[in-house]
Write an enzyme that holds these catalytic residues in place. Structure first.
Site, PDB file in Angstrom:
ATOM      1  N   HIS A   1       0.843  -1.187   0.000  1.00  0.00           N
ATOM      2  CA  HIS A   1       0.000   0.000   0.000  1.00  0.00           C
ATOM      3  C   HIS A   1       0.884   1.245   0.000  1.00  0.00           C
ATOM      4  O   HIS A   1       1.772   1.403   0.832  1.00  0.00           O
ATOM      5  CB  HIS A   1      -0.943  -0.011   1.203  1.00  0.00           C
ATOM      6  CG  HIS A   1      -1.974  -1.085   1.107  1.00  0.00           C
ATOM      7  ND1 HIS A   1      -2.355  -1.857   2.179  1.00  0.00           N
ATOM      8  CD2 HIS A   1      -2.696  -1.534   0.039  1.00  0.00           C
ATOM      9  CE1 HIS A   1      -3.279  -2.730   1.777  1.00  0.00           C
ATOM     10  NE2 HIS A   1      -3.492  -2.546   0.489  1.00  0.00           N
ATOM     11  N   ALA A   2       0.607   2.120  -0.951  1.00  0.00           N
ATOM     12  CA  ALA A   2       1.526   3.206  -1.282  1.00  0.00           C
ATOM     13  C   ALA A   2       1.816   4.127  -0.103  1.00  0.00           C
ATOM     14  O   ALA A   2       2.944   4.592   0.074  1.00  0.00           O
ATOM     15  CB  ALA A   2       0.940   4.017  -2.442  1.00  0.00           C
TER      16      ALA A   2
ATOM     17  N   GLU B   1       2.019   3.609   3.023  1.00  0.00           N
ATOM     18  CA  GLU B   1       2.633   3.010   4.211  1.00  0.00           C
ATOM     19  C   GLU B   1       4.161   3.078   4.111  1.00  0.00           C
ATOM     20  O   GLU B   1       4.839   2.066   3.982  1.00  0.00           O
ATOM     21  CB  GLU B   1       2.110   1.586   4.380  1.00  0.00           C
ATOM     22  CG  GLU B   1       0.601   1.555   4.591  1.00  0.00           C
ATOM     23  CD  GLU B   1      -0.028   0.173   4.508  1.00  0.00           C
ATOM     24  OE1 GLU B   1       0.732  -0.822   4.472  1.00  0.00           O
ATOM     25  OE2 GLU B   1      -1.265   0.082   4.466  1.00  0.00           O
TER      26      GLU B   1
ATOM     27  N   ARG C   1      -3.452   4.842  -1.687  1.00  0.00           N
ATOM     28  CA  ARG C   1      -3.251   3.471  -1.204  1.00  0.00           C
ATOM     29  C   ARG C   1      -2.957   2.484  -2.336  1.00  0.00           C
ATOM     30  O   ARG C   1      -2.200   1.530  -2.162  1.00  0.00           O
ATOM     31  CB  ARG C   1      -4.526   3.040  -0.458  1.00  0.00           C
ATOM     32  CG  ARG C   1      -4.634   1.566  -0.091  1.00  0.00           C
ATOM     33  CD  ARG C   1      -5.999   1.338   0.559  1.00  0.00           C
ATOM     34  NE  ARG C   1      -6.328  -0.080   0.709  1.00  0.00           N
ATOM     35  CZ  ARG C   1      -6.147  -0.794   1.822  1.00  0.00           C
ATOM     36  NH1 ARG C   1      -5.605  -0.230   2.875  1.00  0.00           N
ATOM     37  NH2 ARG C   1      -6.507  -2.061   1.880  1.00  0.00           N
TER      38      ARG C   1
ATOM     39  N   ASN D   1      -3.710  -5.652  -2.558  1.00  0.00           N
ATOM     40  CA  ASN D   1      -3.939  -6.672  -1.539  1.00  0.00           C
ATOM     41  C   ASN D   1      -5.380  -7.183  -1.537  1.00  0.00           C
ATOM     42  O   ASN D   1      -5.825  -7.810  -0.571  1.00  0.00           O
ATOM     43  CB  ASN D   1      -3.579  -6.136  -0.149  1.00  0.00           C
ATOM     44  CG  ASN D   1      -3.120  -7.241   0.776  1.00  0.00           C
ATOM     45  OD1 ASN D   1      -2.486  -8.204   0.336  1.00  0.00           O
ATOM     46  ND2 ASN D   1      -3.435  -7.128   2.065  1.00  0.00           N
ATOM     47  N   ARG D   2      -6.093  -6.907  -2.623  1.00  0.00           N
ATOM     48  CA  ARG D   2      -7.389  -7.545  -2.907  1.00  0.00           C
ATOM     49  C   ARG D   2      -7.375  -8.179  -4.294  1.00  0.00           C
ATOM     50  O   ARG D   2      -8.400  -8.656  -4.755  1.00  0.00           O
ATOM     51  CB  ARG D   2      -8.529  -6.511  -2.847  1.00  0.00           C
ATOM     52  CG  ARG D   2      -8.685  -5.775  -1.532  1.00  0.00           C
ATOM     53  CD  ARG D   2      -9.110  -6.673  -0.401  1.00  0.00           C
ATOM     54  NE  ARG D   2      -9.371  -5.908   0.807  1.00  0.00           N
ATOM     55  CZ  ARG D   2      -8.443  -5.555   1.681  1.00  0.00           C
ATOM     56  NH1 ARG D   2      -7.176  -5.922   1.486  1.00  0.00           N
ATOM     57  NH2 ARG D   2      -8.760  -4.852   2.765  1.00  0.00           N
TER      58      ARG D   2
ATOM     59  N   SER E   1       1.308  -1.191   7.407  1.00  0.00           N
ATOM     60  CA  SER E   1       0.998  -0.355   8.567  1.00  0.00           C
ATOM     61  C   SER E   1      -0.385   0.262   8.321  1.00  0.00           C
ATOM     62  O   SER E   1      -0.775   0.432   7.158  1.00  0.00           O
ATOM     63  CB  SER E   1       2.059   0.737   8.757  1.00  0.00           C
ATOM     64  OG  SER E   1       1.871   1.812   7.856  1.00  0.00           O
ATOM     65  N   TYR E   2      -1.150   0.509   9.386  1.00  0.00           N
ATOM     66  CA  TYR E   2      -0.707   0.332  10.751  1.00  0.00           C
ATOM     67  C   TYR E   2      -1.738  -0.474  11.500  1.00  0.00           C
ATOM     68  O   TYR E   2      -2.870  -0.589  11.063  1.00  0.00           O
ATOM     69  CB  TYR E   2      -0.470   1.692  11.435  1.00  0.00           C
ATOM     70  CG  TYR E   2      -1.700   2.550  11.624  1.00  0.00           C
ATOM     71  CD1 TYR E   2      -2.356   2.567  12.838  1.00  0.00           C
ATOM     72  CD2 TYR E   2      -2.199   3.336  10.593  1.00  0.00           C
ATOM     73  CE1 TYR E   2      -3.458   3.366  13.020  1.00  0.00           C
ATOM     74  CE2 TYR E   2      -3.296   4.129  10.764  1.00  0.00           C
ATOM     75  CZ  TYR E   2      -3.941   4.151  11.976  1.00  0.00           C
ATOM     76  OH  TYR E   2      -5.053   4.924  12.141  1.00  0.00           O
TER      77      TYR E   2
ATOM     78  N   GLU F   1       1.269  -5.716  10.747  1.00  0.00           N
ATOM     79  CA  GLU F   1       0.802  -4.328  10.755  1.00  0.00           C
ATOM     80  C   GLU F   1       1.571  -3.552  11.818  1.00  0.00           C
ATOM     81  O   GLU F   1       1.385  -3.774  13.008  1.00  0.00           O
ATOM     82  CB  GLU F   1      -0.700  -4.269  11.037  1.00  0.00           C
ATOM     83  CG  GLU F   1      -1.573  -4.865   9.949  1.00  0.00           C
ATOM     84  CD  GLU F   1      -1.800  -3.905   8.785  1.00  0.00           C
ATOM     85  OE1 GLU F   1      -1.292  -2.762   8.846  1.00  0.00           O
ATOM     86  OE2 GLU F   1      -2.473  -4.306   7.822  1.00  0.00           O
TER      87      GLU F   1
END
Length: 436
Positions: free
Chosen positions: A187-188, A190, A244, A263-264, A317-318, A390
């Site tokens: 995720h961008a 993070e 994200r 992540n989906r 995160s997070y 996380e």
């Protein structure tokens, strides 16, 4: 002369930031600590029903974790009214989130200018590094440690950025060892994720003597920046800081939205619960499974390691959590006790090191359903252990730990990763190997 140039650059950056920061100007940030199960359920329902109105930056099924919500000026009154109707207590944490983000992005740019990376030597923990800088560090390690380190181009992003893995060994030439596969920056927004992964790389390679046990019977394959397009996008302007997803556009009924939640996007229970079919949603699962080239890269790495992959660890995160499959639903794998045991080793090590408490459990139990995730896919493809880690929150949004916190967070996290690595070397020893 150099001072004048830096001042001019700073002025230009400030001008650019204020011009580009409109998307968060006037946004308010709320923190919500629910006190009952009914309040938590009501908050979860609000997050699902009004996902297009309110940006839930964090939301756990656990009472102990506070939710953070970013609200646009146009929806502020309705948001407060919803919470009051449900008797959910809330606290206003930031009255103009846009200004806070402007300051953060500008600070990171100025640190990059003041402390450039010249392509040699270990990356520090004083600032966040770009995708290109991280790739340069991998190449430098391969050049300095040619018998222990191997860098490979594994693919490209939608926008054409090169994705590289680093394989870390002990240099004994033995093949067939078990493997730990770790990745970062799914995720961008993070940023602390790739910072943590890069620190782990540095420990395994440049502090080898202290961690030789981890590499005696295991090789480590690491992809530090998976979503490179999104990661670079978040660093380009404060208006994009909380992006994200990936950056591949999708057009539906004449409307174009950008990006898919990588992540989906994995092909195991794809488009199940916790994923969206709306291309503009932050949890959009994509037009098809593995529509994103970045997800294909991770999938292919997993397949190449299928016979040796013991531990898959993806750093996010997070949330203060180590969670394991399943994320597509409430069922637990038959080996959930083994998954829980190894995760607890990491959580206990972190608690003993710094006092930070991590929750351990299945993804669905801790955060709710999230189908199509990489950890579920890795487990379904034969990895014995699979976890999403996380990391702790930082800054106002939770995704923006200040540079002064990087050193503390990456060292704390490495303590947990190292403990898990040591545990698996005894719990899952490598088979007999041969010299290459």
């Amino acid at each position: 002369m150099a001072v004048k140039v830096l001042r001019l650059l700073a002025l230009l950056w400030v001008t650019f930031e204020f011009a580009a920061a409109g998307s968060y100007e006037g946004y308010k940030l709320y923190e919500i600590a629910t006190e009952t199960i009914a309040q938590r359920n009501a908050l979860n329902a609000l997050a699902q029903e009004d996902a297009d109105k309110y940006d839930f930056l964090s939301l756990s099924r656990l009472h102990t974790q506070k939710a953070r919500v970013l609200v646009a000026p146009a929806h502020d009154e309705s948001f407060q009214a919803e919470l009051r109707n449900q008797k959910i207590p809330f606290e206003l944490k930031n009255t103009n989130f846009g200004r806070t983000i402007q300051t953060e992005v500008l600070q990171n740019r100025m640190l990059r200018q003041a402390k450039p990376y010249n392509g040699t030597g270990r990356l520090g923990t004083e600032r966040y590094y770009s995708h290109d800088e991280i790739n340069a560090y991998l190449d430098d390690l391969a050049a300095r440690y040619p018998t222990r380190v191997f860098v490979r181009i594994v693919g490209k992003t939608y926008e054409g950025r090169i994705l590289k893995t680093i394989t870390i060994t002990n240099g004994d030439g033995v093949t067939g060892k078990n493997v730990v596969f770790m990745d970062g920056a799914f995720h961008a927004r993070e940023w602390i994720s790739p910072a943590t992964v890069v620190y782990a790389i540095g420990e395994l390679v440049e502090n080898f003597e202290a961690h030789a046990e981890l590499l005696q019977d295991y090789d480590w394959v690491i992809l530090p920046v998976m979503n490179a397009d999104g990661y670079e996008y978040t660093q380009s302007a404060s208006a994009f800081r909380l992006w994200r997803k990936t950056r591949q556009p999708v057009t539906v009924n004449g409307t174009t939205c950008y990006g898919t939640d990588p992540n989906r996007n994995f092909g195991f229970h794809w488009m199940g619960k916790g994923a969206s079919s709306n291309p503009c949603s932050d949890i959009y699962a994509g037009p098809s499974a593995f529509s994103e080239p970045e997800a294909v890269v991770v999938r292919d790495i997993m397949h190449s390691l299928r016979d040796r992959g013991i531990l898959y660890l993806t750093i996010h995160s997070y949330g203060y959590a180590l969670f394991y499959p399943w994320g597509w639903g409430p069922e637990l794998p038959d080996t959930w006790e083994d998954l829980h045991e190894v995760a607890m080793v990491g959580a206990d090590a972190i608690r003993d090191y710094s006092g930070t408490e991590y929750e351990v459990g299945s993804s669905t139990a801790l955060y709710g359903e999230a189908a199509g995730a990489s950890d579920d896919y890795a487990f379904s493809e034969g990895f014995t252990l699979s976890y999403t880690m996380e990391l702790p929150h930082g800054g106002d949004s939770g995704f923006d730990p200040p540079p002064s916190d990087i050193d503390r967070l990456v060292k704390e996290t490495w303590t947990g990763i190292r403990a898990m690595g040591l545990k698996i070397t005894t719990k899952y020893p490598s088979p007999k190997q041969t010299l290459s």
